[in-house]
Design an enzyme around this catalytic site. Structure first.
Site, PDB file in Angstrom:
ATOM      1  N   GLN A 115      59.008  53.953  -9.242  1.00  0.00           N
ATOM      2  CA  GLN A 115      58.104  53.099  -8.408  1.00  0.00           C
ATOM      3  C   GLN A 115      58.603  52.606  -7.132  1.00  0.00           C
ATOM      4  OE1 GLN A 115      58.089  49.906 -12.302  1.00  0.00           O
ATOM      5  NE2 GLN A 115      59.624  51.282 -12.554  1.00  0.00           N
ATOM      6  N   ASN A 116      59.510  53.118  -6.915  1.00  0.00           N
ATOM      7  CA  ASN A 116      60.142  52.633  -5.486  1.00  0.00           C
ATOM      8  C   ASN A 116      59.449  53.324  -4.442  1.00  0.00           C
ATOM      9  OD1 ASN A 116      61.980  51.414  -7.155  1.00  0.00           O
ATOM     10  ND2 ASN A 116      63.808  53.033  -6.886  1.00  0.00           N
ATOM     11  N   HIS A 133      53.959  53.816  -6.613  1.00  0.00           N
ATOM     12  CA  HIS A 133      53.537  52.559  -5.958  1.00  0.00           C
ATOM     13  C   HIS A 133      53.476  53.046  -4.084  1.00  0.00           C
ATOM     14  CE1 HIS A 133      55.006  49.815  -9.158  1.00  0.00           C
ATOM     15  NE2 HIS A 133      53.791  50.473  -9.757  1.00  0.00           N
ATOM     16  N   CYS A 169      35.671  53.282  12.852  1.00  0.00           N
ATOM     17  CA  CYS A 169      36.460  52.384  11.592  1.00  0.00           C
ATOM     18  C   CYS A 169      36.977  51.124  12.009  1.00  0.00           C
ATOM     19  CB  CYS A 169      37.429  53.437  11.100  1.00  0.00           C
ATOM     20  SG  CYS A 169      38.458  52.434   9.830  1.00  0.00           S
ATOM     21  N   GLY A 206      66.861  51.520 -14.137  1.00  0.00           N
ATOM     22  CA  GLY A 206      66.957  50.485 -13.259  1.00  0.00           C
ATOM     23  C   GLY A 206      65.450  49.875 -13.012  1.00  0.00           C
ATOM     24  N   SER A 208      62.822  46.760 -14.597  1.00  0.00           N
ATOM     25  CA  SER A 208      62.772  45.732 -15.455  1.00  0.00           C
ATOM     26  C   SER A 208      61.798  45.890 -16.609  1.00  0.00           C
ATOM     27  CB  SER A 208      62.438  44.267 -14.720  1.00  0.00           C
ATOM     28  OG  SER A 208      61.216  44.537 -13.982  1.00  0.00           O
ATOM     29  N   ALA A 250      73.645  52.412 -12.251  1.00  0.00           N
ATOM     30  CA  ALA A 250      73.149  53.772 -12.197  1.00  0.00           C
ATOM     31  C   ALA A 250      74.070  54.558 -11.191  1.00  0.00           C
ATOM     32  CB  ALA A 250      71.641  53.686 -11.694  1.00  0.00           C
TER      33      ALA A 250
HETATM   34  P1  OAD Z   1      62.829  44.813 -10.875  1.00  0.00           P
HETATM   35  O1  OAD Z   1      63.568  43.891  -9.577  1.00  0.00           O
HETATM   36  O2  OAD Z   1      62.004  44.051 -11.789  1.00  0.00           O
HETATM   37  O3  OAD Z   1      64.003  45.268 -11.804  1.00  0.00           O
HETATM   38  C1  OAD Z   1      65.173  45.818 -11.280  1.00  0.00           C
HETATM   39  C2  OAD Z   1      66.172  46.419 -12.390  1.00  0.00           C
HETATM   40  O4  OAD Z   1      67.109  46.914 -12.148  1.00  0.00           O
HETATM   41  C3  OAD Z   1      66.474  45.260 -13.454  1.00  0.00           C
HETATM   42  O5  OAD Z   1      66.412  45.428 -14.818  1.00  0.00           O
HETATM   43  C4  OAD Z   1      67.979  45.126 -12.964  1.00  0.00           C
HETATM   44  O6  OAD Z   1      68.891  44.695 -14.372  1.00  0.00           O
HETATM   45  C5  OAD Z   1      68.247  46.672 -12.808  1.00  0.00           C
HETATM   46  N1  OAD Z   1      69.483  46.956 -11.954  1.00  0.00           N
HETATM   47  C6  OAD Z   1      69.983  46.208 -10.997  1.00  0.00           C
HETATM   48  N2  OAD Z   1      71.288  46.586 -10.527  1.00  0.00           N
HETATM   49  C7  OAD Z   1      70.940  48.059 -11.115  1.00  0.00           C
HETATM   50  C8  OAD Z   1      72.062  49.197 -10.869  1.00  0.00           C
HETATM   51  N3  OAD Z   1      73.013  49.299  -9.990  1.00  0.00           N
HETATM   52  N4  OAD Z   1      71.731  50.065 -11.606  1.00  0.00           N
HETATM   53  C9  OAD Z   1      70.606  50.278 -12.413  1.00  0.00           C
HETATM   54  N5  OAD Z   1      69.774  49.253 -12.739  1.00  0.00           N
HETATM   55  C10 OAD Z   1      69.969  47.957 -12.071  1.00  0.00           C
HETATM   56  O7  OAD Z   1      62.231  46.247 -10.172  1.00  0.00           O
HETATM   57  P2  OAD Z   1      61.212  47.139 -10.938  1.00  0.00           P
HETATM   58  O8  OAD Z   1      61.396  47.254 -12.153  1.00  0.00           O
HETATM   59  O9  OAD Z   1      61.457  48.415  -9.816  1.00  0.00           O
HETATM   60  O10 OAD Z   1      56.035  46.708  -7.510  1.00  0.00           O
HETATM   61  O11 OAD Z   1      59.991  46.460 -10.465  1.00  0.00           O
HETATM   62  C11 OAD Z   1      58.635  47.106 -10.662  1.00  0.00           C
HETATM   63  C12 OAD Z   1      57.576  46.596  -9.485  1.00  0.00           C
HETATM   64  O12 OAD Z   1      57.677  45.430  -9.478  1.00  0.00           O
HETATM   65  C13 OAD Z   1      58.248  47.318  -8.224  1.00  0.00           C
HETATM   66  O13 OAD Z   1      57.787  48.650  -8.089  1.00  0.00           O
HETATM   67  C14 OAD Z   1      57.275  46.332  -7.466  1.00  0.00           C
HETATM   68  C15 OAD Z   1      57.614  45.086  -7.911  1.00  0.00           C
HETATM   69  O14 OAD Z   1      56.709  44.069  -7.779  1.00  0.00           O
HETATM   70  C16 OAD Z   1      55.054  46.554  -6.403  1.00  0.00           C
HETATM   71  O15 OAD Z   1      55.281  45.940  -5.482  1.00  0.00           O
HETATM   72  C17 OAD Z   1      53.513  46.912  -7.105  1.00  0.00           C
END
Ligand code: OAD
Length: 261
Positions: A115-116, A133, A169, A206, A208, A250
């Site tokens: 998703q990164n 994304h 455009c 990593g 949520s 991670a």
């Molecule tokens: P989040 O910020 O929602 O979640 C980050 C996750 O990483 C959490 O569950 C943390 O506990 C975990 N975390 C933190 N440190 C870590 C580490 N060192 N190793 C492993 N995990 C760790 O980020 P995403 O789930 O990626 O979308 O968010 C999903 C989407 O929401 C993103 O792609 C973005 C955002 O809004 C868009 O912009 C469309």
């Protein structure tokens, strides 16, 4: 935080069995995989991007239309932050897993879904990356999605964002990322769902697990019978469906898991 040894052993056994039996390994990552590179996540209560910024202003088409300069500058500053970072041991372990499968387990499948938008998986050496994304280092125009090469970018000064040079455009250039309310790239999403359906083991690293449709991928894999392994210091929305939970960062867990194989 010490890694839970029995959980690690179970996860390693699942991975080994999948490798031995020609299974499909899928790795699904979120912002947490880049945290140890120094890139903030989104939802961390203190340091998460959405704790200080309103996604409606910065990560929607409406926000960009209302204040293109503000959004352009925000992505510019994020791009600079990301540019100055390097992949961490988690990105490297995932790239090594892909190479290991290619060289030693040619009957296995491997898919990396992220998703990164930070490009760190590629910089770590991952070859095939499904970027759900988008990618902050790519640009396109707002109205038609014409790709825009950053080499064309003039010295912008106050005239930012630049305009699309495509014939007739002239719409604003934006980052080629997915904003809230927008569709994910169709082909990439289809490939990701197919990989989830066919997964033998899925590593969920990593995330949520709150943003859909991406967060549905582990659910689909689970329903199709895959073994799910989560790597995260905190439980997520997806933890309940996991077969194995490896609690911790991670960058520490994934290299350890790799050495078990
Ligand atoms: P989040 O910020 O929602 O979640 C980050 C996750 O990483 C959490 O569950 C943390 O506990 C975990 N975390 C933190 N440190 C870590 C580490 N060192 N190793 C492993 N995990 C760790 O980020 P995403 O789930 O990626 O979308 O968010 C999903 C989407 O929401 C993103 O792609 C973005 C955002 O809004 C868009 O912009 C469309």
């Amino acid at each position: 935080m010490a890694v839970d040894a029995p959980a690690l052993e179970t996860a390693a056994d699942h991975l080994k069995a999948a490798l031995k039996n020609g299974g499909n390994i899928v790795v699904f990552t979120g912002a947490g995989v880049s945290k140890e590179s120094g890139i903030p996540t989104f939802r961390d209560a203190q340091t998460g991007l959405w704790a200080s910024y309103d996604p409606q202003d910065l990560a929607t088409r409406e926000g960009f239309t209302q204040n293109p300069k503000l959004v352009w500058d925000w992505y510019d500053s994020r791009r600079n932050t990301v540019w100055d970072t390097t992949p961490n041991p988690a990105h490297q372990a995932i790239a090594e897993l892909e190479t290991l499968i290619e060289t030693s387990y040619p009957t296995c499948g491997f898919t990396l879904i992220t998703q990164n938008i930070d490009n760190l998986h590629r910089r770590a050496g991952s070859k095939a990356v499904l970027e759900l994304h988008g990618n902050i280092f790519r640009y396109k125009c707002l109205n038609y999605g014409h790709p825009y090469s950053p080499e064309l970018m003039p010295d912008l000064g106050e005239h930012r964002p630049p305009k699309c040079p495509h014939q007739n455009c002239n719409s604003d250039i934006r980052p080629d990322v997915v904003w809230f309310g927008e569709m994910l790239p169709t082909q990439t999403l289809e490939q990701a769902f197919t990989a989830a359906q066919e997964a033998t083991v899925m590593l969920v690293v990593g995330t949520s697990g709150v943003v859909h449709p991406a967060a549905s991928l582990p659910v689909v894999a689970n329903e199709a019978g895959a073994v799910l392994i989560e790597v995260n210091p905190e439980p997520s929305e997806l933890s309940l469906i996991m077969d194995c939970y490896l609690q911790g960062p991670a960058g520490k867990i994934l290299p350890t898991l790799m050495t078990e194989n």
